[in-house]
Motif scaffolding. Structure first.
Motif, PDB file in Angstrom:
ATOM      1  N   SER A  34      32.458  29.251  36.636  1.00  0.00           N
ATOM      2  CA  SER A  34      31.696  29.470  37.854  1.00  0.00           C
ATOM      3  C   SER A  34      30.598  30.477  37.541  1.00  0.00           C
ATOM      4  N   LEU A  35      29.336  30.154  37.911  1.00  0.00           N
ATOM      5  CA  LEU A  35      28.180  30.971  37.573  1.00  0.00           C
ATOM      6  C   LEU A  35      27.615  31.605  38.838  1.00  0.00           C
ATOM      7  N   VAL A  36      27.457  32.942  38.818  1.00  0.00           N
ATOM      8  CA  VAL A  36      26.947  33.691  39.962  1.00  0.00           C
ATOM      9  C   VAL A  36      25.892  34.660  39.440  1.00  0.00           C
ATOM     10  N   ASN A  37      24.810  34.845  40.210  1.00  0.00           N
ATOM     11  CA  ASN A  37      23.714  35.712  39.788  1.00  0.00           C
ATOM     12  C   ASN A  37      23.644  36.940  40.696  1.00  0.00           C
ATOM     13  N   TYR A  38      23.548  38.134  40.060  1.00  0.00           N
ATOM     14  CA  TYR A  38      23.400  39.389  40.783  1.00  0.00           C
ATOM     15  C   TYR A  38      22.069  40.030  40.375  1.00  0.00           C
ATOM     16  N   THR A  39      21.393  40.609  41.353  1.00  0.00           N
ATOM     17  CA  THR A  39      20.074  41.216  41.111  1.00  0.00           C
ATOM     18  C   THR A  39      20.034  42.609  41.723  1.00  0.00           C
ATOM     19  N   SER A  40      18.925  43.316  41.459  1.00  0.00           N
ATOM     20  CA  SER A  40      18.708  44.650  42.022  1.00  0.00           C
ATOM     21  C   SER A  40      17.232  44.793  42.350  1.00  0.00           C
ATOM     22  N   SER A  41      16.965  45.501  43.440  1.00  0.00           N
ATOM     23  CA  SER A  41      15.570  45.763  43.823  1.00  0.00           C
ATOM     24  C   SER A  41      14.985  46.935  43.052  1.00  0.00           C
ATOM     25  N   SER A  42      15.823  47.646  42.313  1.00  0.00           N
ATOM     26  CA  SER A  42      15.337  48.763  41.500  1.00  0.00           C
ATOM     27  C   SER A  42      14.833  48.251  40.163  1.00  0.00           C
ATOM     28  N   GLU A  43      14.137  49.127  39.438  1.00  0.00           N
ATOM     29  CA  GLU A  43      13.569  48.755  38.153  1.00  0.00           C
ATOM     30  C   GLU A  43      14.407  49.311  37.008  1.00  0.00           C
ATOM     31  N   ASN A  44      14.291  48.635  35.843  1.00  0.00           N
ATOM     32  CA  ASN A  44      14.978  49.069  34.620  1.00  0.00           C
ATOM     33  C   ASN A  44      16.485  49.229  34.848  1.00  0.00           C
ATOM     34  N   ILE A  45      17.078  48.147  35.318  1.00  0.00           N
ATOM     35  CA  ILE A  45      18.506  48.150  35.642  1.00  0.00           C
ATOM     36  C   ILE A  45      19.260  47.326  34.593  1.00  0.00           C
ATOM     37  N   THR A  46      20.401  47.835  34.179  1.00  0.00           N
ATOM     38  CA  THR A  46      21.277  47.125  33.247  1.00  0.00           C
ATOM     39  C   THR A  46      22.618  46.881  33.923  1.00  0.00           C
ATOM     40  N   PHE A  47      23.079  45.630  33.894  1.00  0.00           N
ATOM     41  CA  PHE A  47      24.362  45.269  34.510  1.00  0.00           C
ATOM     42  C   PHE A  47      25.449  45.265  33.443  1.00  0.00           C
ATOM     43  N   THR A  48      26.613  45.806  33.796  1.00  0.00           N
ATOM     44  CA  THR A  48      27.788  45.781  32.913  1.00  0.00           C
ATOM     45  C   THR A  48      29.034  45.595  33.765  1.00  0.00           C
ATOM     46  N   LEU A  49      30.171  45.321  33.091  1.00  0.00           N
ATOM     47  CA  LEU A  49      31.477  45.240  33.746  1.00  0.00           C
ATOM     48  C   LEU A  49      32.259  46.505  33.450  1.00  0.00           C
ATOM     49  N   ARG A  50      32.965  47.004  34.448  1.00  0.00           N
ATOM     50  CA  ARG A  50      33.774  48.196  34.224  1.00  0.00           C
ATOM     51  C   ARG A  50      34.922  47.896  33.257  1.00  0.00           C
ATOM     52  N   ASP A  51      35.590  46.749  33.446  1.00  0.00           N
ATOM     53  CA  ASP A  51      36.723  46.382  32.593  1.00  0.00           C
ATOM     54  C   ASP A  51      36.359  45.138  31.800  1.00  0.00           C
ATOM     55  N   ASN A  52      36.792  45.123  30.555  1.00  0.00           N
ATOM     56  CA  ASN A  52      36.543  43.963  29.706  1.00  0.00           C
ATOM     57  C   ASN A  52      37.665  42.950  29.906  1.00  0.00           C
ATOM     58  N   CYS A  53      37.357  41.846  30.527  1.00  0.00           N
ATOM     59  CA  CYS A  53      38.310  40.761  30.746  1.00  0.00           C
ATOM     60  C   CYS A  53      37.778  39.516  30.057  1.00  0.00           C
ATOM     61  N   THR A  54      38.657  38.816  29.385  1.00  0.00           N
ATOM     62  CA  THR A  54      38.221  37.630  28.646  1.00  0.00           C
ATOM     63  C   THR A  54      37.713  36.534  29.566  1.00  0.00           C
ATOM     64  N   ASP A  55      38.149  36.550  30.826  1.00  0.00           N
ATOM     65  CA  ASP A  55      37.730  35.494  31.744  1.00  0.00           C
ATOM     66  C   ASP A  55      36.323  35.726  32.306  1.00  0.00           C
ATOM     67  N   PHE A  56      35.798  36.964  32.177  1.00  0.00           N
ATOM     68  CA  PHE A  56      34.496  37.292  32.755  1.00  0.00           C
ATOM     69  C   PHE A  56      33.488  37.591  31.650  1.00  0.00           C
ATOM     70  N   LYS A  57      32.277  37.143  31.879  1.00  0.00           N
ATOM     71  CA  LYS A  57      31.162  37.502  31.016  1.00  0.00           C
ATOM     72  C   LYS A  57      29.973  37.797  31.919  1.00  0.00           C
ATOM     73  N   LEU A  58      29.344  38.969  31.685  1.00  0.00           N
ATOM     74  CA  LEU A  58      28.208  39.398  32.506  1.00  0.00           C
ATOM     75  C   LEU A  58      27.058  39.782  31.584  1.00  0.00           C
ATOM     76  N   SER A  59      25.911  39.154  31.796  1.00  0.00           N
ATOM     77  CA  SER A  59      24.731  39.488  31.006  1.00  0.00           C
ATOM     78  C   SER A  59      24.083  40.747  31.570  1.00  0.00           C
ATOM     79  N   GLU A  60      23.208  41.362  30.813  1.00  0.00           N
ATOM     80  CA  GLU A  60      22.550  42.592  31.242  1.00  0.00           C
ATOM     81  C   GLU A  60      21.641  42.378  32.438  1.00  0.00           C
TER      82      GLU A  60
END
Length: 1176
Positions: free
Chosen positions: A733-759
Motif C-alpha cells: 500500500s502506497l501513501v504520500n506525506y508532504t510538508s508545507s515547510s522547506e528542507n524537510i526530511t522524512f524518517t521512521l521512528r522505528d525500523n520495521c521490515t514491513d514499512f519503507k519511507l523515502s526522505e
C-alpha cells in the motif's frame, strides 16, 4: 479266684472307654441345640444366598422364601424453581421447526469473561448449549457432546446446561431475555441472580452488568416423532465485567428424557472456555440415569436440589470496556468547557519558555516521554507529551489539575487497554485530542537591569523612575490582572532597579490571588501569597532541582534564584535575582489584547502606540529619554500599592541620569563597555553604576529574553497526509506525506521490515504478519533541527479475500496501534478471517461414526438409524416405549429400565458397589471412594527467570501448560504469579525478569497420583523446565502465549510448600453410603473402598454376602464339621457323624471285649490251675 483281677481291670477299662466316647455326644447335643437356637433367632435378618428380595415379614421366614415387599426410598424434595420465563416475563421466543437451530447472536458491549479470555459474542442452540464463537460466521449447533465430558482440549468454547441431541421439529420452544445494567439500573431478576451468586460463591461485592436468561421448555429428545417425554430447564449467564457465573436450573419433575430410549449420547453439563479452563458437572461420574435427572440431584456444596452454579472466569481481570462506558455515561461533550481555546506548544523547546506550562512526570508516561501541563480553572487543563527530540506526541485534557493520574485513567481505559477502537472514538468526543494547531505563544514583556523595559508589542526603552509603578493592568470578560513593581536607587548611582514585584489576579471562578516577590540579600527572593510566606517543596514530578508550591489558581516554581508563577494557566510572571537586582518577564494571554495599560504598553500588535498615557494620549516611540521618563512617571502609584507602604525614604524630586549624559567621559566609558558589543542596555548599566559586570549581566539577560522570544515563535515542520493507512495482508500500500515547510526530511521512528519511507515522504507498507510494529512518521527541519511526529492509524485486513474486508469495523491487536479489519464471509466460508471452507465435517458426527471430508457422516451403527449425525434406535426398538418399571423394583439406588427385549422385561443398573444381580441387592465390588471438598492440594513454589519481557498472563499460561503435561496429569492451577524483583540488564542487553509462581496440584484416590505428588513431583518439575523444543508460532488471537522460554532451573528453585501423607489423606476419602466398607490404601492402587467379603471376612469356608446393612456370612458344612458364629468362626461336629462314630466305637469296643474274653478263656484253659487255698 485267679481270674477276678483281670475281670476287674476289664470293667474299669470299658468304663473309661465309654466315658470318653459318650462325653462328645453330650457336648454335641448341647452345642447343636445352641446352634439351632442361634440360627432360629437370626433367620429373619439373613436371607438365603438365592434370595433376591429383602424380606420384611415375620421372624420365622425361612431362608428359601422370596418376599415381594420392599422399603420405599424417600421421594426427592422439590428443587429450586426456575426464574419467571415466557411472554408474561417479557421474554423473546426463539424456535424453528427443524432438527437443529441456533439463536440470534448476542454481543455484550463489555464482552463476557470466559476462562482467560474476554469473548465478544455468544448464541444458544436447541441442544442445550450456549456457544462463544470465534466469529459471527462460525455458527453451528453441535448436536453430539464429547464422550466423557469436557477435557480442557475442547475446540469450542461453550457453556452446557444440558448438552444432548434435541429435536424441536414438532414441539417445544425456547425463550430468552438479555439484561444490560451497565449504569446501576434496577431489575428484579438481575437482583435475584446477584443474590444467588453472592450466597453460593461468597462474592459479596458482586454487581451484575450483563445477564442472559435462556429457557428450554418441553424440549424433546431426537427424534421428536418418537419422543413422549420432554425436558424443561434454564440457564442464567451473569457477569460484572471481570467475573462471570452460570446458573443451571432444572424444573422439578421436568427432566423426563429416558436414557434407554436415547442411546449413544450421554449428556454433558458444565463448561469449557476453549483455552484450557473447564469444569464438568458433579453428575458426570454418576450413573447414566442420574445424569439425566439433574432436577433430582442434591448438590452437596450448596444443599440445593435442581441448581448448579459455575464460576466461568479463571481469574478476575479489569474490564476496561466497562470502565470506559461508565465513564462516558458520566461525561458531557467537550464544547462547554472552552477547550477550543487551548493548544499544546508545538515542541518541547517552545513549551519550556511558555511559563503557562510546567514540566511534570505523570505515572508511567514519565519513563520514556516528557510532559508539560497547564492548569486553568475556567477552560480546563491540558497536558502534552513530547518525544526524545522534543517532538509533540499528543496532548490531552483534564478537568482537575490536582488529579492528573486519575484524569488520565479514562484515556487508558478507552484507548489503550481495550481492543475496541470505537470506544476511543467515543472518548475523543468527550476529550478531543489536542495538537498544536492554533497554538499562540504568550506575548512576553521584560523588565531587567536599571530598568530596561520591552513592551508587549516589542518596543524598548529605559525608565529609571523611583517608587511604585503600575507595570500592566489588563482584563477580559473572565478575569483581570495587574502587575506592580517597586524600584530603589542602585547603590549611589543616579539609576534605579526593581527590588519587588506584586501581581494580583482575579477570576470569576477563583478567589483573589496576590503574589509578592521581595528581594533578599545574596540574590534570594522571598515569596508571599496573600501576605503569607510561601514554603516551597521539592517537586518530585518536575525536573531535578526544582521546588514547587501549588494551590488553587496558582503554581509557583523555584529554580535557584528564579521564581515563576502561573496564574490559572493564563498569566505568567518570572522573576530572577541577579547582582542584587530583580529582573522580570511577564506573559499575557491573547484574551488581554487591546485591554492593557501601564509601563508594558498598550498591546495591540502595533509598537508605535505603546506609550499611551493614563489620560489616553500617546507618545511617539522615538521620543527623547526625558520625555519617556515623564511617561513612566505618569504610571506611578500614588496611593497604597500591592506591595504596601515603603520602609525607606524616597526623594521627592529624584531625577535619573540619561544615556546621553553618560558619554561625557569617553575613555572611562570605553573601559566599562568593552564587553557590551554595542548593546545600549549593557552600556547604560555599566556607565550608570560604573560596574562592568552589572552591564554584562544585563546583556546576558537581554540575550536570554531575545532567545526566549525567538524560540516561542519557532515552529516545527508540518506533516500533511492521511491519518489512516489501510493495507491487505501481503499486498503493498502506497501513501504520500508532504510538508508545507522547506528542507524537510522524512524518517521512521522505528525500523520495521514491513514499512519503507523515502526522505520525501513516500510510505510503502507491505504487511506480512500481525506482529505489531508502531508506525510513527518524523519530519525534521534542516534549518532549526525541529521535528514533528505523526502516528497514523494502521488497519490491516487478513480476510481470505480482499473483497471481504470491512475496514470500518476493526479490533486492536493487543495494546498496539495496529488494528485488524473485520471480515464479511460469503455463504461458503466461515471463521474469523473467512479462511475456512464450509464442510459437512465441521460438526461432529454421532459417537463412533466416521466423517468423510467433503461428504459428511457415514451411516449410523447397525442398531440405529439416522443421517450419521443424528442417530436413533430402529423402529422395532420402540415397541417397549409404553412400558414402565414396577415401583421400587431396584434396590439400593439402582436404576430401573425396560430392556429392549421381546418381552420388555425390567432390568437394573446398579451403583458401583453392587453387583448387577438383576435387582441390585448384593454388594461386594470394590469402588473408588468419595473425595471431600476440603481435600488439601499439593502446593509447590517455583522460582523462574526469563528475558522475553513476558506478561504475567503469559507466564501463567506457560507454567500451566508445562505442569499440565507432566507424566501424571494432576495440575490444578497457579495460585500466584508475580515478579519478585525489578528486571536486571544482562550482558546481552536483555532484561532478566525473575518470577515467583505458586502452583497447586490435586490429590486423587489413585495410587500413582499420590506417589507421584509426594515423591517424584519436584524432580519432574525440574525436568519440565529444561530447554524446550520450539513450538509452533503463537498467534495473538489465541490468547496469552504458552511458549515463554525460561532459563533452566535446579532442584533448589522448586520448593515444597504443602504436601499430605497417606494418613492425612485418609481423612478426606470416604466410602459413603455403603456400610462396613473399609478404606484401604496400596501404593499401586491408591485408596479403594473394599468390602470385608474380599478380605476373608468369613472363616472356615463361609460364603460372604455384602448386603446393604453390611456383610453377612453363610456357613457351609465341610467334612465332619459344621461352622457357626457371625463369621463362621466356630466349629461343631455333625450329628450323623457323631452317631456314626459312637456306634462304630461301640461296635469296635464290643469286638475288642469279645476278643479279650476269648483270649482270657483260652489262656485259662490252656495254662496251670491253682487252688484258692494255695493262693492264700
Amino acid at each position: 479266684m485267679r481270674g477276678a483281677p483281670r475281670s476287674r481291670v476289664s470293667c474299669v477299662f470299658l468304663s473309661c472307654l465309654c466315658s470318653c466316647l459318650l462325653w462328645p455326644v453330650v457336648l454335641g447335643t448341647i452345642t447343636t441345640s445352641q446352634r439351632r437356637d442361634s440360627k432360629r433367632s437370626t433367620a429373619a435378618s439373613l436371607p438365603s444366598t438365592t434370595s433376591q428380595a429383602l424380606s420384611t415379614s415375620t421372624a420365622h421366614t425361612s431362608t428359601g422364601t422370596r418376599s415381594t415387599a420392599a422399603p420405599v426410598p424417600p421421594k426427592p424434595e422439590k428443587g429450586v424453581p426456575l426464574f419467571p420465563y415466557g411472554p408474561q416475563a417479557g421474554d423473546w421466543e426463539c424456535v424453528r421447526r427443524t432438527v437443529d437451530f441456533t439463536s440470534p447472536l448476542f454481543k455484550p458491549q463489555i464482552g463476557f469473561p470466559l476462562g482467560s479470555s474476554l469473548r465478544d459474542s455468544l448464541y444458544f442452540t436447541d441442544n442445550g448449549q450456549i456457544i462463544f464463537p470465534e466469529s459471527e460466521y462460525q455458527i453451528f449447533s453441535y448436536s453430539n457432546p464429547p464422550l466423557g465430558g469436557f477435557t480442557g482440549q475442547d475446540p469450542v468454547a461453550l457453556v452446557a446446561p444440558f448438552w444432548d441431541d434435541a429435536d424441536f421439529s414438532r414441539q417445544g420452544t425456547t425463550y430468552y431475555q438479555e439484561y444490560e445494567t451497565l449504569y446501576d439500573e434496577y431489575n428484579q431478576l438481575v437482583w435475584e441472580v446477584e443474590s444467588w451468586i453472592k450466597m453460593l460463591t461468597h462474592t459479596w461485592n458482586y454487581k451484575a452488568r450483563w445477564t442472559l436468561k435462556v429457557t428450554w421448555t418441553h424440549a424433546p429428545a431426537y427424534p421428536a416423532q418418537k419422543t413422549l417425554r420432554t425436558n424443561t430447564y434454564q440457564a442464567i449467564l451473569s457477569t460484572d465485567g471481570s467475573r462471570s457465573y452460570a446458573l443451571f436450573l432444572y424444573q422439578s419433575g421436568g427432566m423426563q428424557w429416558d436414557v434407554t430410549q436415547h442411546l449413544g449420547n450421554p449428556v454433558v453439563m458444565g463448561f469449557s472456555s476453549g483455552d484450557g479452563y473447564f469444569k464438568n458437572s458433579r453428575l458426570t461420574l454418576q450413573p447414566v440415569w442420574e445424569k439425566y435427572r439433574p432436577d433430582q440431584f442434591l448438590d452437596p456444596t450448596t444443599g440445593l436440589r435442581g441448581l448448579q452454579i459455575y464460576k466461568l472466569h479463571k481469574e478476575g481481570k479489569p474490564n476496561y470496556r466497562l470502565r470506559c462506558l461508565r465513564w462516558l455515561k458520566r461525561q458531557s461533550h467537550w464544547s462547554g468547557w472552552g477547550w477550543n481555546q487551548v493548544s499544546c506548544p508545538c515542541s518541547w523547546q517552545q513549551g519550556l519558555w511558555d511559563l503557562r506550562f510546567q514540566p511534570i512526570n505523570i505515572g508511567w508516561w514519565g519513563i520514556v516521554n516528557r510532559q508539560l501541563c497547564s492548569f486553568s480553572s475556567w477552560r480546563g487543563s491540558v497536558c502534552c507529551s513530547y518525544g526524545l527530540w522534543g517532538e509533540l506526541l499528543e496532548g490531552w485534557r483534564v478537568q482537575s489539575p490536582w488529579q492528573i493520574d486519575q484524569e488520565l485513567e479514562p484515556q487508558n481505559w478507552c484507548c489503550r487497554f481495550n481492543d475496541k477502537p470505537y470506544l476511543c472514538a467515543l472518548y475523543e468526543l468527550r476529550r478531543p485530542r489536542i495538537g498544536c494547531a492554533g497554538y499562540q505563544p504568550p506575548r512576553p514583556a521584560w523588565m531587567f537591569g536599571d530598568p530596561h523595559i520591552t513592551t508587549l508589542d516589542g518596543a524598548n526603552y529605559t525608565f529609571n523612575g523611583l517608587g511604585d509603578f503600575l507595570l500592566v493592568r489588563a482584563q477580559d470578560r473572565n478575569s483581570s490582572f495587574q502587575l506592580q513593581g517597586r524600584t530603589a536607587q542602585t547603590v549611589s548611582a543616579r539609576a534605579t532597579n526593581f527590588i519587588a514585584f506584586a501581581a494580583e489576579y482575579n477570576s470569576s471562578s477563583l478567589d483573589p490571588i496576590m503574589v509578592q516577590w521581595l528581594l533578599e540579600p545574596n540574590d534570594t527572593i522571598q515569596v508571599r501569597l496573600n501576605n503569607q510566606t510561601v514554603t516551597f517543596e521539592t517537586n518530585r514530578e518536575g525536573v531535578e532541582g526544582q521546588e514547587m508550591f501549588n494551590t488553587s489558581g496558582v503554581i509557583m516554581i523555584r529554580n535557584g534564584s528564579t521564581v515563576s508563577a502561573s496564574f490559572d494557566g493564563a498569566v505568567t510572571v518570572s522573576v530572577i535575582a541577579l547582582s542584587q537586582i530583580l529582573h522580570a518577564s511577564c506573559g499575557l494571554p491573547e484574551e488581554y489584547q487591546n485591554h492593557t495599560e501601564g509601563l508594558m504598553g498598550f498591546w495591540n500588535g502595533n509598537p508605535d502606540d505603546d506609550f499611551r498615557m493614563p489620560n489616553g494620549s500617546t507618545l511617539s516611540p522615538r521620543s527623547s529619554e526625558e520625555t519617556l521618563f515623564q511617561y513612566g512617571m505618569a504610571w506611578e502609584i500614588n496611593g497604597t500599592s500591592l506591595l504596601g507602604k515603603r520602609n525607606d525614604h524616597v526623594p521627592y524630586n529624584f531625577t535619573p541620569v540619561f544615556l546621553s549624559q553618560l558619554w561625557t567621559n569617553q575613555s572611562l566609558g570605553e573601559n566599562l563597555t568593552s564587553t557590551c558589543n554595542g548593546d545600549k542596555q549593557c552600556i547604560f548599566d555599566a556607565l550608570a553604576t560604573e560596574n562592568a559586570n552589572l552591564g554584562l549581566h544585563t546583556r546576558q539577560l537581554f540575550r536570554r529574553y531575545q532567545q526566549m522570544n525567538a524560540t516561542l515563535h519557532q515552529y516545527p515542520p508540518s506533516i500533511e497526509g492521511p491519518g489512516v493507512v489501510k493495507a491487505y495482508m501481503g499486498q503493498a500500500s502506497l501513501v504520500n506525506y508532504t510538508s508545507s515547510s522547506e528542507n524537510i526530511t522524512f524518517t521512521l521512528r522505528d525500523n520495521c521490515t514491513d514499512f519503507k519511507l523515502s526522505e520525501n515522504g513516500m510510505l510503502l507498507w507491505t504487511p506480512r504478519s500481525l506482529e505489531p510494529c508502531p508506525l510513527e512518521i518524523l519530519a525534521r527541519s534542516a534549518k532549526d533541527n525541529l521535528l514533528s511526529a505523526l502516528k497514523p492509524r494502521m488497519v490491516v485486513c487478513t480476510c481470505q479475500a480482499e473483497s471481504q474486508c470491512l475496514y470500518n469495523q476493526t479490533n486492536r491487536v493487543g495494546r498496539s496501534s495496529l488494528e485488524m479489519a473485520g471480515c464479511k464471509c460469503d455463504g461458503n466460508t466461515f471463521g474469523r478471517f473467512c479462511n475456512h471452507s464450509k464442510d459437512p465435517c465441521d460438526e461432529p458426527c454421532f459417537p463412533n461414526v466416521k466423517c468423510i471430508p467433503g461428504k459428511g457422516c457415514e451411516a449410523c451403527p447397525t442398531t440405529l438409524t439416522g443421517d450419521g449425525r443424528h442417530c436413533a434406535p430402529l423402529n422395532n426398538f420402540f415397541h417397549c416405549w409404553n412400558k414402565t418399571c414396577p415401583e421400587n423394583y431396584c434396590y439400593n439406588q439402582g436404576h430401573c429400565y425396560i430392556s429392549q427385549t421381546p418381552t420388555c422385561e425390567p432390568a437394573c443398573t446398579c451403583t458401583p458397589a453392587f453387583t448387577e444381580d438383576t435387582r441390585c441387592f448384593l454388594a461386594g465390588n470394590n469402588f473408588t471412594p468419595t473425595v471431600l471438598l476440603e481435600l488439601p492440594p499439593r502446593i509447590i513454589q517455583l522460582l523462574l527467570s526469563e528475558d522475553e519481557n513476558a506478561s504475567q498472563a503469559e507466564i501463567n499460561a506457560t507454567v500451566a501448560y508445562r505442569l499440565g503435561n507432566l507424566d501424571v496429569r494432576a495440575f490444578l492451577q497457579n495460585r500466584q504469579v508475580e515478579p519478585v524483583e525489578l528486571p536486571a540488564i544482562q550482558a546481552s542487553g536483555k532484561y532478566l525478569q525473575h518470577w515467583k509462581v505458586i502452583s497447586e496440584f490435586q490429590y486423587r484416590p489413585g495410587g500413582p497420583v499420590i506417589d507421584f505428588l509426594n515423591t517424584r513431583l519436584l524432580d519432574a518439575v525440574v525436568e519440565a523446565f529444561l530447554p524446550q523444543v520450539p513450538q509452533r508460532k503463537w498467534k495473538r488471537s489465541e490468547g496469552p502465549r504458552n511458549n515463554v522460554h525460561f532459563h533452566p532451573i535446579s532442584r533448589s528453585d522448586v520448593l515444597s510448600v504443602m504436601a499430605a501423607n497417606v494418613s492425612t489423606l485418609k481423612n478426606y476419602f470416604q466410602c459413603n453410603g455403603y456400610k462396613d466398607y473399609n478404606l484401604v490404601f496400596s501404593p499401586e492402587r491408591g485408596f479403594t473402598c473394599v468390602s470385608p467379603c474380599s478380605r476373608g471376612y468369613c472363616e472356615n469356608g463361609g460364603q460372604c454376602q455384602h448386603l446393604s446393612e453390611g456383610p453377612r456370612c453363610s456357613c457351609v458344612p465341610f467334612s465332619i464339621y459344621t461352622p457357626w458364629g457371625q463369621r463362621c468362626e466356630h466349629l461343631s461336629m455333625k450329628l450323623d457323624a457323631f452317631f456314626g462314630i459312637l456306634f462304630g466305637a461301640l461296635g469296635a469296643l464290643l469286638l475288642m471285649g469279645v476278643a479279650l474274653f476269648v483270649f482270657l478263656r483260652f489262656r485259662y484253659f490252656s495254662g496251670t490251675h491253682y487252688s484258692l487255698d494255695a493262693e492264700a
